[in-house]
Motif scaffolding. Sequence first.
Motif, PDB file in Angstrom:
ATOM      1  N   ARG A   8       0.835  -1.211   0.000  1.00 44.00           N
ATOM      2  CA  ARG A   8       0.000   0.000   0.000  1.00 44.00           C
ATOM      3  C   ARG A   8       0.870   1.261   0.000  1.00 44.00           C
ATOM      4  O   ARG A   8       0.563   2.239  -0.680  1.00 44.00           O
ATOM      5  N   ALA A   9       1.953   1.229   0.752  1.00 46.44           N
ATOM      6  CA  ALA A   9       2.875   2.373   0.766  1.00 46.44           C
ATOM      7  C   ALA A   9       3.524   2.560  -0.604  1.00 46.44           C
ATOM      8  O   ALA A   9       3.667   3.688  -1.080  1.00 46.44           O
ATOM      9  N   ALA A  10       3.890   1.447  -1.246  1.00 41.37           N
ATOM     10  CA  ALA A  10       4.486   1.542  -2.579  1.00 41.37           C
ATOM     11  C   ALA A  10       3.470   2.056  -3.601  1.00 41.37           C
ATOM     12  O   ALA A  10       3.798   2.869  -4.462  1.00 41.37           O
ATOM     13  N   THR A  13       3.666   3.533  -7.683  1.00 33.53           N
ATOM     14  CA  THR A  13       4.202   2.377  -8.402  1.00 33.53           C
ATOM     15  C   THR A  13       3.115   1.389  -8.813  1.00 33.53           C
ATOM     16  O   THR A  13       3.390   0.230  -9.075  1.00 33.53           O
ATOM     17  N   SER A  14       1.873   1.854  -8.897  1.00 39.31           N
ATOM     18  CA  SER A  14       0.763   0.943  -9.169  1.00 39.31           C
ATOM     19  C   SER A  14       0.933   0.217 -10.503  1.00 39.31           C
ATOM     20  O   SER A  14       0.591  -0.960 -10.610  1.00 39.31           O
ATOM     21  N   HIS A  15       1.482   0.881 -11.507  1.00 36.20           N
ATOM     22  CA  HIS A  15       1.651   0.226 -12.811  1.00 36.20           C
ATOM     23  C   HIS A  15       2.623  -0.957 -12.727  1.00 36.20           C
ATOM     24  O   HIS A  15       2.571  -1.866 -13.535  1.00 36.20           O
ATOM     25  N   LEU A  16       3.498  -0.968 -11.732  1.00 37.83           N
ATOM     26  CA  LEU A  16       4.439  -2.070 -11.555  1.00 37.83           C
ATOM     27  C   LEU A  16       3.895  -3.172 -10.645  1.00 37.83           C
ATOM     28  O   LEU A  16       4.154  -4.349 -10.855  1.00 37.83           O
ATOM     29  N   LEU A  17       3.136  -2.789  -9.634  1.00 35.76           N
ATOM     30  CA  LEU A  17       2.739  -3.739  -8.602  1.00 35.76           C
ATOM     31  C   LEU A  17       1.367  -4.368  -8.799  1.00 35.76           C
ATOM     32  O   LEU A  17       1.161  -5.524  -8.443  1.00 35.76           O
ATOM     33  N   LEU A  18       0.416  -3.628  -9.322  1.00 33.66           N
ATOM     34  CA  LEU A  18      -0.947  -4.146  -9.368  1.00 33.66           C
ATOM     35  C   LEU A  18      -1.104  -5.447 -10.150  1.00 33.66           C
ATOM     36  O   LEU A  18      -1.805  -6.341  -9.673  1.00 33.66           O
ATOM     37  N   THR A  55       0.692  -8.000 -10.371  1.00 31.76           N
ATOM     38  CA  THR A  55       1.160  -9.148  -9.596  1.00 31.76           C
ATOM     39  C   THR A  55       0.483  -9.249  -8.239  1.00 31.76           C
ATOM     40  O   THR A  55       0.101 -10.329  -7.807  1.00 31.76           O
ATOM     41  N   TYR A  56       0.306  -8.116  -7.564  1.00 34.22           N
ATOM     42  CA  TYR A  56      -0.089  -8.159  -6.152  1.00 34.22           C
ATOM     43  C   TYR A  56      -1.531  -7.736  -5.871  1.00 34.22           C
ATOM     44  O   TYR A  56      -1.962  -7.759  -4.734  1.00 34.22           O
ATOM     45  N   GLN A  57      -2.291  -7.375  -6.884  1.00 34.95           N
ATOM     46  CA  GLN A  57      -3.669  -6.952  -6.635  1.00 34.95           C
ATOM     47  C   GLN A  57      -4.508  -8.032  -5.933  1.00 34.95           C
ATOM     48  O   GLN A  57      -5.253  -7.713  -5.015  1.00 34.95           O
ATOM     49  N   PRO A  58      -4.388  -9.319  -6.315  1.00 32.24           N
ATOM     50  CA  PRO A  58      -5.181 -10.329  -5.592  1.00 32.24           C
ATOM     51  C   PRO A  58      -4.879 -10.359  -4.087  1.00 32.24           C
ATOM     52  O   PRO A  58      -5.787 -10.512  -3.277  1.00 32.24           O
ATOM     53  N   MET A  59      -3.647 -10.193  -3.728  1.00 34.19           N
ATOM     54  CA  MET A  59      -3.288 -10.210  -2.314  1.00 34.19           C
ATOM     55  C   MET A  59      -3.862  -8.990  -1.600  1.00 34.19           C
ATOM     56  O   MET A  59      -4.347  -9.078  -0.472  1.00 34.19           O
ATOM     57  N   LEU A  60      -3.832  -7.845  -2.275  1.00 33.94           N
ATOM     58  CA  LEU A  60      -4.388  -6.635  -1.668  1.00 33.94           C
ATOM     59  C   LEU A  60      -5.895  -6.754  -1.483  1.00 33.94           C
ATOM     60  O   LEU A  60      -6.450  -6.358  -0.468  1.00 33.94           O
ATOM     61  N   LEU A  61      -6.545  -7.322  -2.478  1.00 36.77           N
ATOM     62  CA  LEU A  61      -7.996  -7.505  -2.375  1.00 36.77           C
ATOM     63  C   LEU A  61      -8.326  -8.482  -1.262  1.00 36.77           C
ATOM     64  O   LEU A  61      -9.315  -8.315  -0.539  1.00 36.77           O
ATOM     65  N   GLU A  62      -7.527  -9.518  -1.121  1.00 40.78           N
ATOM     66  CA  GLU A  62      -7.719 -10.511  -0.073  1.00 40.78           C
ATOM     67  C   GLU A  62      -7.596  -9.866   1.297  1.00 40.78           C
ATOM     68  O   GLU A  62      -8.306 -10.185   2.228  1.00 40.78           O
TER      69      GLU A  62
END
Length: 114
Positions: free
Chosen positions: A88-90, A95-100, A102-109
């Motif tokens: 969330r800090a990143a 850096t959303s274009h780099l992280l989302l 790969t990591y969006q499912p984990m954030l939603l979870e």
Amino acid sequence: MVEESGRKMWTDAGIELLRSRNTAPENATDDDAENSADDLLESLLANDANALAHEYWRQFPGRVIHRIRQMRDNPTPQDREIMQTSLRAALAAGTSHLLLPTYQPMLLEGDGEE
């Protein structure tokens, strides 16, 4: 040096090391012997410390990568909280274009847990 039972107490190399360091004169005091023992111990500790430090740094990167993968693939509740806070800090830093992807499912979870 071999005990009566046949157990070897000193290696030949160890005995030679002690002999090579035995340069004390006949009138040496107990303080001289203690200083000599301290010097021997210090040299052994320095060599062992260097070997351990080198081995630590040799293994460190692989262990860190293994632990990061373990945190990602099978996180504990604490791991999940740490990763979500970090992600969330990143994302807040842009850096959303780099992280989302790969990591969006984990954030939603994580949203369901709060």
